[in-house]
Design an enzyme around this catalytic site. Structure first.
Site, mmCIF file in Angstrom:
data_model
loop_
_atom_site.group_PDB
_atom_site.id
_atom_site.type_symbol
_atom_site.label_atom_id
_atom_site.label_comp_id
_atom_site.label_asym_id
_atom_site.label_seq_id
_atom_site.Cartn_x
_atom_site.Cartn_y
_atom_site.Cartn_z
ATOM 1 N N GLU A 208 4.572 1.548 -1.108
ATOM 2 C CA GLU A 208 4.844 0.141 -1.412
ATOM 3 C C GLU A 208 6.059 -0.060 -2.331
ATOM 4 O O GLU A 208 5.940 -0.680 -3.405
ATOM 5 C CB GLU A 208 3.607 -0.519 -2.022
ATOM 6 N N GLU A 390 -3.776 1.905 3.878
ATOM 7 C CA GLU A 390 -4.650 1.150 2.975
ATOM 8 C C GLU A 390 -5.151 -0.085 3.706
ATOM 9 O O GLU A 390 -4.388 -0.772 4.384
ATOM 10 C CB GLU A 390 -3.916 0.707 1.694
#
Length: 490
Positions: A208, A390
């Site tokens: 991320e 995720e």
């Protein structure tokens, strides 16, 4: 019935900083990261920028990993995504170890990492930390799991980013805003590939990247360091993160033949009136701008400049790791687009969204349709193998998790049937953990943790996920979980 291929990968994602600390003796406390300094800063705590919870009260994975891996083995997990803490491997700066750097104007297009560089790095690497990580990895492998190793998940060593100095004094080290961070990250990544490749199956350089950049430099209320509003820093950080990934990819390939990817936080853009132009612009700014750099070599100095081609960035991604939690609702303003509160990750916890959909403890709307749309869009744009790295929700009472899990797996399965090359699903997360600025009270775990005693207790959804993994399918009698308390299959 929703079946998956026989070699489909099932497991969990965990990180370093959020899981490792928590031992009573304090032996494994890592004070050498920007995040540790940030969440322990008294002004940040007093002003509610961070929760005040301590990461050293966390899950204590370093002492409990054998028990944790045993729970995963009982579920039938065949893959585990782990995070390595850069600050633990190199407690002191690596800047004195010189490397050859090739630049074209302001672009870093090559960094030479030789075996001599690796030898010099090994002299200052922390051997006890390396041994500990290897013991953890080997335990998971011995319990039947492939290892997906991620090298960077938000935290930077203090010697490369001091967020309090940056915030208070506008003095460095500045982290991803500095080109030095690109160079030092590549040294670290190459060293890790050299040192760990025999026991790793999949590599990811970063997790991320745009979250750290956007929440650190555009959204000061998010609680992410260094919390200063500076759009120039945001763009510079994104560029340096992309360059760091590409140069790490090149250097790691000298020491590994395993797939190397990057994990990205994706949302799915929607509008109330289904305005495709707004959605396209939102998806470009939130996702494609960065991903185009490391897949197509298409680079722009900012969102409005002309595109230019950088061969040194192109095809630096063997697969895409997808973190997906919810959508974002957008609208057009007089000069730009903006997100609308009451949808996606801008809701009030434990309520309903403006679309009357369930919302998790942390205030994130459950929107599984977005995962299917996203996977098909990424297939069309990049045509790369993908893995869900995720997906999950904060739900302490385990009320909505089965609804969330089943509905997202169904949407993923439908995308696969329509041609999306998805080879695995990693749930976030195995256990409750330290949720960054929000601390310990946002519970994402399928396993509940009593942070005082460290006792692990499976939530009901543990057994549901276990049954899915065991059968490699969503059984017919579980499909109704996607219909209550909200019907995502209508």
């Amino acid at each position: 019935m929703y079946k998956f291929e026989k070699d489909f990968l099932w497991g969990f994602s965990i990180s370093g900083f959020q899981f490792e600390m928590g031992d009573k003796s304090g032996k494994y406390v890592d004070e050498n990261t920007d995040w540790y300094k940030w969440v322990n800063n008294s002004l940040n705590i007093e002003n509610g920028i961070v929760s005040g919870d301590k990461p050293e009260d966390g899950p204590d994975y370093f002492n409990y990993y054998e028990e944790d891996h045993s729970y995963m083995k009982k579920m039938g997990c065949n893959i585990l995504r782990l995070g390595i803490e850069w600050s633990r491997i190199f407690k002191k700066s690596t800047k004195d170890i010189k490397v050859d750097i090739l630049k074209e104007k302001e672009d870093i297009i090559d960094i030479k990492i030789t075996e001599e560089t690796i030898k010099e790095l090994k002299k200052i690497a922390d051997e006890k930390t390396i041994e500990n990580y290897k013991n953890i990895i080997n335990d998971a492998k011995n319990k039947g799991m492939k290892i997906f190793l991620n090298l960077w998940h938000f935290t930077l060593p203090l010697w490369i980013h001091d967020p309090i100095k940056v915030n208070n004094l506008r003095q460095g080290p500045f982290g991803w805003v500095d080109e030095d961070t690109v160079i030092e990250f590549v040294k670290y990544a190459a060293f890790m590939a050299y040192e760990f490749d025999e026991i790793v199956d999949y590599w990811s350089t970063q997790n991320e990247p745009q979250i750290v950049s956007s929440l650190g430099y555009l959204n000061c209320m998010a609680g992410f360091p260094p919390a200063i509003m500076n759009e120039l820093y945001y763009i510079k950080a994104l560029k340096n993160q992309a360059q760091a990934h590409a140069r790490a990819y090149d250097s790691m390939k000298n020491y590994t033949k395993k797939p190397i990817g990057l994990i990205y936080a994706f949302t799915w853009a929607t509008t109330i009136d289904e305005d495709k132009s707004i959605c396209d612009e939102a998806m470009y700014k939130s996702a494609y701008y960065f991903m185009d750099m490391i897949t197509k070599g298409v680079y722009k100095e900012n969102f409005k400049d002309e595109k230019r081609y950088r061969k040194d960035l192109e095809k630096r991604c063997d697969f895409i790791g997808i973190n997906y939690y919810s959508r974002t609702m957008f609208e057009k303003t007089s000069h730009d687009i903006k997100s609308i509160s009451g949808y996606g990750q801008s809701c009030v916890g434990m309520s309903k969204s403006k679309d009357n959909r369930p919302v998790s403890d942390i205030g994130w709307e459950i929107y599984p349709e977005g995962l299917k749309e996203l996977l098909l869009a990424l297939k069309e744009r990049y045509d790369k193998p993908m893995i869900i790295t995720e997906n999950g929700l904060s739900d302490e009472e385990d009320i909505s998790r089965k609804n969330y899990l089943i509905s997202h797996l169904i949407m993923m399965n439908e995308a696969i049937k329509e041609g999306a090359d998805v080879f695995g699903y990693l749930h976030w997360s195995y256990s409750d953990n330290y949720e960054w600025a929000k601390g310990l009270n946002k519970r994402f775990g399928i396993i509940s943790i009593d942070f005082k005693t460290k006792r692990r207790t499976p939530r009901p959804s543990y057994y549901i996920f276990k049954e899915i993994i065991k059968n490699n399918e969503i059984p017919d009698d579980m499909i109704d979980f996607a219909k209550f308390p909200y019907n995502y299959l209508k």
